[in-house]
Design a protein around this motif. Structure first.
Motif, PDB file in Angstrom:
ATOM      1  N   LEU A  34      38.625 -43.847   1.298  1.00  0.00           N
ATOM      2  CA  LEU A  34      38.315 -44.421  -0.005  1.00  0.00           C
ATOM      3  C   LEU A  34      39.547 -45.101  -0.578  1.00  0.00           C
ATOM      4  CD1 LEU A  34      36.962 -41.350   0.294  1.00  0.00           C
ATOM      5  CD2 LEU A  34      36.102 -41.880  -1.971  1.00  0.00           C
ATOM      6  N   TYR A  36      41.065 -46.018  -4.430  1.00  0.00           N
ATOM      7  CA  TYR A  36      40.959 -45.811  -5.862  1.00  0.00           C
ATOM      8  C   TYR A  36      41.959 -46.733  -6.546  1.00  0.00           C
ATOM      9  CZ  TYR A  36      38.035 -41.606  -5.815  1.00  0.00           C
ATOM     10  OH  TYR A  36      36.990 -40.722  -5.683  1.00  0.00           O
ATOM     11  N   ASN A  97      34.567 -31.829   1.352  1.00  0.00           N
ATOM     12  CA  ASN A  97      34.719 -32.874   0.334  1.00  0.00           C
ATOM     13  C   ASN A  97      36.104 -32.911  -0.287  1.00  0.00           C
ATOM     14  OD1 ASN A  97      32.124 -33.854   0.658  1.00  0.00           O
ATOM     15  ND2 ASN A  97      31.275 -32.478  -0.857  1.00  0.00           N
ATOM     16  N   LYS A  98      37.097 -32.439   0.447  1.00  0.00           N
ATOM     17  CA  LYS A  98      38.467 -32.544  -0.041  1.00  0.00           C
ATOM     18  C   LYS A  98      39.021 -33.917   0.285  1.00  0.00           C
ATOM     19  CE  LYS A  98      41.381 -29.402   1.051  1.00  0.00           C
ATOM     20  NZ  LYS A  98      42.130 -28.399   1.832  1.00  0.00           N
ATOM     21  N   LEU A  99      39.766 -34.492  -0.668  1.00  0.00           N
ATOM     22  CA  LEU A  99      40.416 -35.774  -0.441  1.00  0.00           C
ATOM     23  C   LEU A  99      41.925 -35.580  -0.323  1.00  0.00           C
ATOM     24  CD1 LEU A  99      38.570 -38.150  -2.964  1.00  0.00           C
ATOM     25  CD2 LEU A  99      38.160 -37.852  -0.510  1.00  0.00           C
TER      26      LEU A  99
ATOM     27  N   ASN B  31      31.227 -29.573  -7.437  1.00  0.00           N
ATOM     28  CA  ASN B  31      32.641 -29.484  -7.065  1.00  0.00           C
ATOM     29  C   ASN B  31      33.546 -29.943  -8.194  1.00  0.00           C
ATOM     30  OD1 ASN B  31      31.632 -28.893  -4.489  1.00  0.00           O
ATOM     31  ND2 ASN B  31      31.763 -31.034  -3.848  1.00  0.00           N
ATOM     32  N   PHE B  33      37.966 -30.268  -9.150  1.00  0.00           N
ATOM     33  CA  PHE B  33      39.288 -30.318  -8.512  1.00  0.00           C
ATOM     34  C   PHE B  33      40.379 -30.486  -9.568  1.00  0.00           C
ATOM     35  CE2 PHE B  33      37.413 -31.247  -4.335  1.00  0.00           C
ATOM     36  CZ  PHE B  33      36.201 -31.823  -4.700  1.00  0.00           C
ATOM     37  N   TYR B  35      44.404 -31.893  -9.610  1.00  0.00           N
ATOM     38  CA  TYR B  35      45.494 -32.554  -8.893  1.00  0.00           C
ATOM     39  C   TYR B  35      46.677 -32.706  -9.843  1.00  0.00           C
ATOM     40  CZ  TYR B  35      41.902 -34.408  -5.659  1.00  0.00           C
ATOM     41  OH  TYR B  35      40.873 -34.552  -4.756  1.00  0.00           O
ATOM     42  N   LEU B  45      46.513 -31.981  -4.261  1.00  0.00           N
ATOM     43  CA  LEU B  45      45.477 -31.038  -4.679  1.00  0.00           C
ATOM     44  C   LEU B  45      46.077 -29.672  -4.953  1.00  0.00           C
ATOM     45  CD1 LEU B  45      42.408 -30.569  -5.053  1.00  0.00           C
ATOM     46  CD2 LEU B  45      42.322 -29.991  -2.619  1.00  0.00           C
ATOM     47  N   PHE B  48      40.647 -26.174  -6.038  1.00  0.00           N
ATOM     48  CA  PHE B  48      39.318 -26.736  -6.194  1.00  0.00           C
ATOM     49  C   PHE B  48      38.286 -25.619  -6.215  1.00  0.00           C
ATOM     50  CE2 PHE B  48      37.996 -26.581  -1.671  1.00  0.00           C
ATOM     51  CZ  PHE B  48      39.224 -26.403  -1.060  1.00  0.00           C
ATOM     52  N   TYR B  50      33.910 -24.936  -5.566  1.00  0.00           N
ATOM     53  CA  TYR B  50      32.605 -25.431  -5.124  1.00  0.00           C
ATOM     54  C   TYR B  50      31.463 -24.893  -5.977  1.00  0.00           C
ATOM     55  CZ  TYR B  50      34.892 -26.938  -0.840  1.00  0.00           C
ATOM     56  OH  TYR B  50      35.714 -27.548   0.078  1.00  0.00           O
ATOM     57  N   LYS B  57      42.344 -22.514  -2.758  1.00  0.00           N
ATOM     58  CA  LYS B  57      43.671 -23.107  -2.889  1.00  0.00           C
ATOM     59  C   LYS B  57      43.701 -24.476  -2.234  1.00  0.00           C
ATOM     60  CE  LYS B  57      46.206 -18.736  -2.983  1.00  0.00           C
ATOM     61  NZ  LYS B  57      47.219 -17.896  -2.301  1.00  0.00           N
ATOM     62  N   ASP B  59      46.676 -27.811  -1.657  1.00  0.00           N
ATOM     63  CA  ASP B  59      47.914 -27.963  -0.891  1.00  0.00           C
ATOM     64  C   ASP B  59      49.141 -27.405  -1.601  1.00  0.00           C
ATOM     65  OD1 ASP B  59      46.561 -31.149  -0.065  1.00  0.00           O
ATOM     66  OD2 ASP B  59      46.560 -29.346   1.177  1.00  0.00           O
ATOM     67  N   LEU B  90      45.482 -34.246 -13.241  1.00  0.00           N
ATOM     68  CA  LEU B  90      44.196 -34.933 -13.209  1.00  0.00           C
ATOM     69  C   LEU B  90      43.115 -33.988 -12.717  1.00  0.00           C
ATOM     70  CD1 LEU B  90      45.585 -38.161 -11.592  1.00  0.00           C
ATOM     71  CD2 LEU B  90      44.441 -38.126 -13.790  1.00  0.00           C
ATOM     72  N   SER B  94      32.774 -33.812  -8.315  1.00  0.00           N
ATOM     73  CA  SER B  94      31.924 -34.540  -7.379  1.00  0.00           C
ATOM     74  C   SER B  94      30.680 -33.715  -7.097  1.00  0.00           C
ATOM     75  CB  SER B  94      32.672 -34.834  -6.070  1.00  0.00           C
ATOM     76  OG  SER B  94      32.822 -33.656  -5.288  1.00  0.00           O
ATOM     77  N   GLY B  96      27.973 -31.861  -4.673  1.00  0.00           N
ATOM     78  CA  GLY B  96      28.115 -31.103  -3.447  1.00  0.00           C
ATOM     79  C   GLY B  96      27.382 -31.806  -2.322  1.00  0.00           C
ATOM     80  N   GLN B 103      34.864 -38.859  -5.871  1.00  0.00           N
ATOM     81  CA  GLN B 103      35.269 -37.969  -6.954  1.00  0.00           C
ATOM     82  C   GLN B 103      35.481 -38.791  -8.221  1.00  0.00           C
ATOM     83  OE1 GLN B 103      38.579 -35.439  -5.868  1.00  0.00           O
ATOM     84  NE2 GLN B 103      37.589 -34.763  -3.975  1.00  0.00           N
TER      85      GLN B 103
END
Lengths: 111, 114
Positions: A34, A36, A97-99, B31, B33, B35, B45, B48, B50, B57, B59, B90, B94, B96, B103
């Motif tokens: 993607l 953005y 669905n992780k980006l 979902n 998230f 960031y 990230l 997040f 679900y 967890k 990153d 941020l 999104s 599921g 997102q």
């Protein structure tokens, strides 16, 4: 170790010309890519995407190209307009669905 | 239109304070998230979720925790703020499902820890 890299932190282009933004990745498991766009003091907004089974996707002035063998994708903006001046992030999707995002490229379109 | 809102645009806190960042989405997305965005590093990230009461967890989870008591709300908590947590935060949401990849982001909270 960055799995998604945008090696050009900035790009300057004349209005009406083509802007080409590049992105490299290392993870073969990414299934969607993607782009953005982000203006200052705003959240990123989705621009265009491409599935890993495609090599090109076009939406108006924006085209994304994917070269899986090279693990490389690019975003072409033609023609560039002053309103396109923003930071562009490349992102790739993994399971759940992780980006994963690249570091961003700041584009300046000069009138 | 999907709307993701964040409780504050700008926040200044002192080292050691507990900080809460709130995020609300109005599109019934599964979902959510969190960031942080830093120059040259893009978006990284933190955590997040679900589903309600679920969290995973990302990153860079160290120094952060999250809470999701209701589907539309996802909170980021800095238990004891430190100067290296000065950043733009941020929130995103999104749908599921395997076909969902886009997102939607809130406007961000710029947090300064002094």
């Amino acid at each position: 170790d960055q799995q998604v890299k945008q090696n050009s932190p900035s790009l300057s282009v004349q209005e009406g010309r083509i802007s080409i933004l590049n992105c490299d990745y290392t993870n073969s498991m990414f299934d969607y890519f993607l782009w953005y766009k982000k203006y200052p003091a705003e959240g990123p907004t989705f621009l265009i995407s491409i599935s890993s089974i495609k090599d090109k996707n076009e939406d108006g002035r924006f085209t994304v190209f994917l070269n899986k063998s090279a693990k490389h994708l690019s975003l072409h903006i033609v023609p560039s307009q002053p309103g396109d001046s923003a930071v562009y992030f490349c992102a790739a999707r993994t399971a759940g669905n992780k980006l994963t995002f690249g570091g961003g490229t700041r584009v300046l379109v000069k009138p | 239109d999907v709307k993701v809102t964040q409780s504050s645009r700008y926040l200044v806190k002192r080292t050691g304070e507990k900080v809460f960042l709130e995020c609300v989405q109005d599109m019934d997305h599964e979902n959510m998230f969190w960031y942080r965005q830093d120059p040259g590093l893009g978006l990284r990230l933190i955590y997040f979720s679900y589903d309600v009461k679920m969290k995973e967890k990302g990153d860079i989870p160290e120094g952060y925790s999250v809470s999701r008591e209701k589907k539309e709300r996802f909170s980021l908590i800095l238990e004891s703020a430190s100067t290296n947590q000065t950043s733009m935060y941020l929130c995103a949401s999104s749908l599921g499902g395997a076909d969902s990849y886009e997102q939607y982001f809130g406007p961000g909270t710029r947090l300064t820890v002094t």
